[in-house]
Design an enzyme around this catalytic site. Structure first.
Site, PDB file in Angstrom:
ATOM      1  N   LYS A 151      32.821  46.974  44.604  1.00  0.00           N
ATOM      2  CA  LYS A 151      33.199  45.587  44.524  1.00  0.00           C
ATOM      3  C   LYS A 151      33.988  45.140  45.706  1.00  0.00           C
ATOM      4  O   LYS A 151      33.437  44.109  46.392  1.00  0.00           O
ATOM      5  CB  LYS A 151      34.238  45.295  43.449  1.00  0.00           C
ATOM      6  CG  LYS A 151      34.603  43.904  42.862  1.00  0.00           C
ATOM      7  CD  LYS A 151      35.583  43.950  42.049  1.00  0.00           C
ATOM      8  CE  LYS A 151      36.992  43.972  42.321  1.00  0.00           C
ATOM      9  NZ  LYS A 151      38.134  43.716  41.328  1.00  0.00           N
ATOM     10  N   ASP A 179      33.350  41.212  39.197  1.00  0.00           N
ATOM     11  CA  ASP A 179      34.690  41.450  38.917  1.00  0.00           C
ATOM     12  C   ASP A 179      34.848  41.020  37.517  1.00  0.00           C
ATOM     13  O   ASP A 179      33.730  40.668  37.120  1.00  0.00           O
ATOM     14  CB  ASP A 179      35.774  40.596  39.900  1.00  0.00           C
ATOM     15  CG  ASP A 179      35.644  39.033  39.608  1.00  0.00           C
ATOM     16  OD1 ASP A 179      34.801  38.575  38.838  1.00  0.00           O
ATOM     17  OD2 ASP A 179      36.588  38.387  39.927  1.00  0.00           O
TER      18      ASP A 179
END
Ligand code: SF4
Length: 235
Positions: free
Chosen positions: A129, A147
């Site tokens: 991420k 996310d």
């Protein structure tokens, strides 16, 4: 009789229409963390775990003024960093990560932030991420940032049924051209923060309601829904 599942072509078409609508709704969507260099973005993204971008943006001016290079972090005084980043939560673990990050950047990458996924994920505190945030926003390499908002919206749009972030990244990525990946991530995150909330999505005030298979998951009454919409900026 059960309703037939939409074809792959129909799913791709609808997904791209939703992306176009979101682009029109959020022409200014961007990374809400403040940064001027790849290193600053990397550190800010590590600090943003379990807190808001706004909270991170409050403390980074002091941190970035004092720590300008990977070597500065590598030789940092733990207590000094802990004091500066205290309000972002998990400050001990985050301090360990950013000092370790500085050391790893100096040891393995000549003090520079690498711009390949396979190198970025070897750094302390950096998962896919964070790596995608840095690739997409500091280096212009398309990346999907999965996310909590992105995962929730991708599932509500029925782009995926997965819960694992790497699987979501690949499945959603396959619906869009690579060139759209970074902006798509910003748009979903913006919509998730403002309208399509986790507990009560504001369906009755949502600009993509007509295209959303999960319409009705939150209040559809326009007056009620409008009250749920949060206005940014969140940074
Ligand atoms: S219609 Fe509801 S569930 Fe669908 S994107 Fe909008 S707010 Fe989210």
């Amino acid at each position: 009789m059960t309703k037939a599942e939409p074809s792959r072509t129909a799913i791709v078409r609808r997904a791209r229409r939703i992306n176009r609508e979101l682009a029109a709704m959020y022409p200014d969507a961007h990374c809400e963390l403040d940064f001027t260099t790849p290193l600053e973005l990397l550190v800010a993204t590590i600090l943003s775990a379990q807190t808001t971008d706004k909270g991170v943006n409050k403390i980074t001016p002091v941190l970035f003024a004092r720590y300008r290079t990977a070597a500065d972090y590598a030789s940092a005084d733990r207590e000094d960093i802990e004091k500066i980043i205290l309000s972002t939560g998990f400050f001990r673990a985050k301090t360990t990560a950013i000092i370790g990050l500085g050391q790893a950047l100096c040891d393995k990458f000549g003090g520079e932030v690498p711009h390949r996924m396979k190198d970025l994920v070897t750094l302390p505190g950096v998962g896919r991420k964070t790596a995608n945030v840095v690739l997409g926003n500091a280096f212009g390499v398309p990346g999907i940032t999965v996310d909590t908002h992105f995962s929730r919206l991708a599932r509500r749009f029925k782009w995926t049924a997965e819960t694992d972030p790497v699987k979501i990244e690949h499945e959603v990525g396959s619906l869009f051209p690579r060139s759209e990946w970074t902006m798509l991530s910003h748009r979903l995150i913006w919509h998730g923060r403002r309208v399509c909330h986790s507990r009560k999505p504001a369906c009755g005030a949502c600009g993509v309601a007509a295209l959303c298979p999960s319409y009705g998951e939150g209040p559809v009454d326009p007056v009620l829904a409008r009250r749920l919409v949060k206005s940014g900026p969140f940074s």
